[in-house]
Design a protein around this motif. Sequence first.
Motif, mmCIF file in Angstrom:
data_model
loop_
_atom_site.group_PDB
_atom_site.id
_atom_site.type_symbol
_atom_site.label_atom_id
_atom_site.label_comp_id
_atom_site.label_asym_id
_atom_site.label_seq_id
_atom_site.Cartn_x
_atom_site.Cartn_y
_atom_site.Cartn_z
ATOM 1 N N GLU A 1 0.827 -1.215 0.000
ATOM 2 C CA GLU A 1 0.000 0.000 0.000
ATOM 3 C C GLU A 1 0.856 1.257 0.000
ATOM 4 N N ASN A 2 0.219 2.375 -0.383
ATOM 5 C CA ASN A 2 0.890 3.670 -0.489
ATOM 6 C C ASN A 2 0.304 4.658 0.511
ATOM 7 N N ALA A 3 1.078 5.712 0.832
ATOM 8 C CA ALA A 3 0.602 6.731 1.771
ATOM 9 C C ALA A 3 1.259 8.068 1.450
ATOM 10 N N ARG A 4 0.646 9.130 1.965
ATOM 11 C CA ARG A 4 1.244 10.462 1.882
ATOM 12 C C ARG A 4 1.866 10.810 3.222
ATOM 13 N N VAL A 5 3.027 11.443 3.165
ATOM 14 C CA VAL A 5 3.715 11.924 4.360
ATOM 15 C C VAL A 5 3.660 13.448 4.305
ATOM 16 N N LEU A 6 3.011 14.041 5.290
ATOM 17 C CA LEU A 6 2.851 15.490 5.329
ATOM 18 C C LEU A 6 3.854 16.090 6.300
ATOM 19 N N PHE A 7 4.299 17.320 6.007
ATOM 20 C CA PHE A 7 5.307 17.967 6.836
ATOM 21 C C PHE A 7 5.373 19.447 6.506
ATOM 22 N N THR A 8 6.029 20.173 7.376
ATOM 23 C CA THR A 8 6.364 21.570 7.129
ATOM 24 C C THR A 8 7.881 21.673 7.249
ATOM 25 N N VAL A 9 8.501 22.424 6.358
ATOM 26 C CA VAL A 9 9.937 22.644 6.440
ATOM 27 C C VAL A 9 10.185 24.141 6.566
ATOM 28 N N SER A 10 11.113 24.521 7.440
ATOM 29 C CA SER A 10 11.463 25.928 7.578
ATOM 30 C C SER A 10 12.981 26.067 7.605
ATOM 31 N N ASN A 11 13.436 27.254 7.235
ATOM 32 C CA ASN A 11 14.868 27.537 7.172
ATOM 33 C C ASN A 11 15.107 28.897 7.813
ATOM 34 N N THR A 12 15.721 28.922 8.975
ATOM 35 C CA THR A 12 15.998 30.191 9.655
ATOM 36 C C THR A 12 17.364 30.749 9.279
ATOM 37 N N THR B 1 -2.722 20.970 -8.416
ATOM 38 C CA THR B 1 -2.075 19.732 -8.809
ATOM 39 C C THR B 1 -0.667 19.685 -8.222
ATOM 40 N N ALA B 2 -0.423 18.717 -7.367
ATOM 41 C CA ALA B 2 0.905 18.542 -6.778
ATOM 42 C C ALA B 2 1.707 17.608 -7.677
ATOM 43 N N GLU B 3 2.563 18.193 -8.497
ATOM 44 C CA GLU B 3 3.348 17.431 -9.451
ATOM 45 C C GLU B 3 4.526 16.756 -8.763
ATOM 46 N N GLN B 4 4.980 15.626 -9.334
ATOM 47 C CA GLN B 4 6.201 15.002 -8.832
ATOM 48 C C GLN B 4 7.362 15.872 -9.285
ATOM 49 N N VAL B 5 8.261 16.184 -8.353
ATOM 50 C CA VAL B 5 9.406 17.045 -8.645
ATOM 51 C C VAL B 5 10.681 16.379 -8.140
ATOM 52 N N PRO B 6 11.841 16.700 -8.739
ATOM 53 C CA PRO B 6 13.086 16.098 -8.285
ATOM 54 C C PRO B 6 13.601 16.698 -6.976
ATOM 55 N N GLU B 7 13.158 17.934 -6.672
ATOM 56 C CA GLU B 7 13.597 18.599 -5.441
ATOM 57 C C GLU B 7 12.624 19.724 -5.099
ATOM 58 N N ILE B 8 12.709 20.164 -3.837
ATOM 59 C CA ILE B 8 11.847 21.247 -3.368
ATOM 60 C C ILE B 8 12.736 22.317 -2.736
ATOM 61 N N PRO B 9 12.707 23.551 -3.267
ATOM 62 C CA PRO B 9 13.545 24.610 -2.705
ATOM 63 C C PRO B 9 13.019 25.076 -1.347
ATOM 64 N N VAL B 10 13.953 25.449 -0.486
ATOM 65 C CA VAL B 10 13.615 25.991 0.831
ATOM 66 C C VAL B 10 14.371 27.309 0.958
ATOM 67 N N GLN B 11 13.631 28.407 0.946
ATOM 68 C CA GLN B 11 14.243 29.728 0.952
ATOM 69 C C GLN B 11 14.860 30.073 2.302
ATOM 70 N N ALA B 12 15.915 30.887 2.257
ATOM 71 C CA ALA B 12 16.530 31.394 3.482
ATOM 72 C C ALA B 12 15.521 32.257 4.233
ATOM 73 N N LYS B 13 15.537 32.135 5.557
ATOM 74 C CA LYS B 13 14.644 32.911 6.439
ATOM 75 C C LYS B 13 13.169 32.713 6.069
ATOM 76 N N ALA B 14 12.830 31.553 5.535
ATOM 77 C CA ALA B 14 11.448 31.301 5.091
ATOM 78 C C ALA B 14 11.215 29.802 4.979
ATOM 79 N N SER B 15 10.440 29.430 3.986
ATOM 80 C CA SER B 15 10.096 28.041 3.735
ATOM 81 C C SER B 15 10.044 27.824 2.232
ATOM 82 N N VAL B 16 9.186 26.916 1.794
ATOM 83 C CA VAL B 16 9.007 26.638 0.370
ATOM 84 C C VAL B 16 8.258 27.814 -0.260
ATOM 85 N N PRO B 17 8.737 28.338 -1.387
ATOM 86 C CA PRO B 17 8.085 29.504 -1.988
ATOM 87 C C PRO B 17 6.700 29.184 -2.549
#
Length: 188
Positions: free
Chosen positions: A62-73, A102-118
């Motif tokens: 079976e498959n599942a989604r993993v949810l999270f928040t990422v931040s970069n200080t 639509t959440a597309e499959q991507v090779p990477e997700i950017p995480v901005q300085a002093k922020a999060s995903v744009p």
Amino acid sequence: MKSRVRTLVPAVVAALVLAGCSDPGQHGQGADTMGTNAGDGPVRLLNVYVERPDDGRYSPGENARVLFTVSNTGDQDDTLTGVTSPVVRAVSLRWDQYCDGTAEQVPEIPVQAKASVPIPPGRVLTGHLPYYVDATGFTTEALAGTTIPMTFTFSRTGPISLDVKVQPREPVDAIPHYACIAMGSQKQ
């Protein structure tokens, strides 16, 4: 001897209380999250959890989604380049980078300085964030309320490993769906 015991007992109790406390910025769960928190340097993974299984368990395959928040200080951008787990066959990153639903499959997700995903200019987020991990093909059974090991790898920070909780089945834990809306269209 009595005064020594009176001094020792409070010290032992204080040590036990402090040992039981967890710093959500490092590892463990805070009282206000349903998932696991972990970090390394300025990058933090917050409220990481596997979505609730319909019948209380994920069976092999079976498959599942993993949810999270990422931040970069920190002062430098970073990039989430991959996620691995020994209990699933494949893991892929998903991101609704245009906030079009639509959440597309991507090779990477950017995480901005002093922020999060744009997010796109002129948009705001409501509900859950528009990025997540697809965990495909569990190799073992994963029960609601247990944890699975995962490693999130960043280009600058490197790997962050943590035990990710499989969301319990209580109805109070229902998660909101994410949504991107145009600024100014929010109801007051």
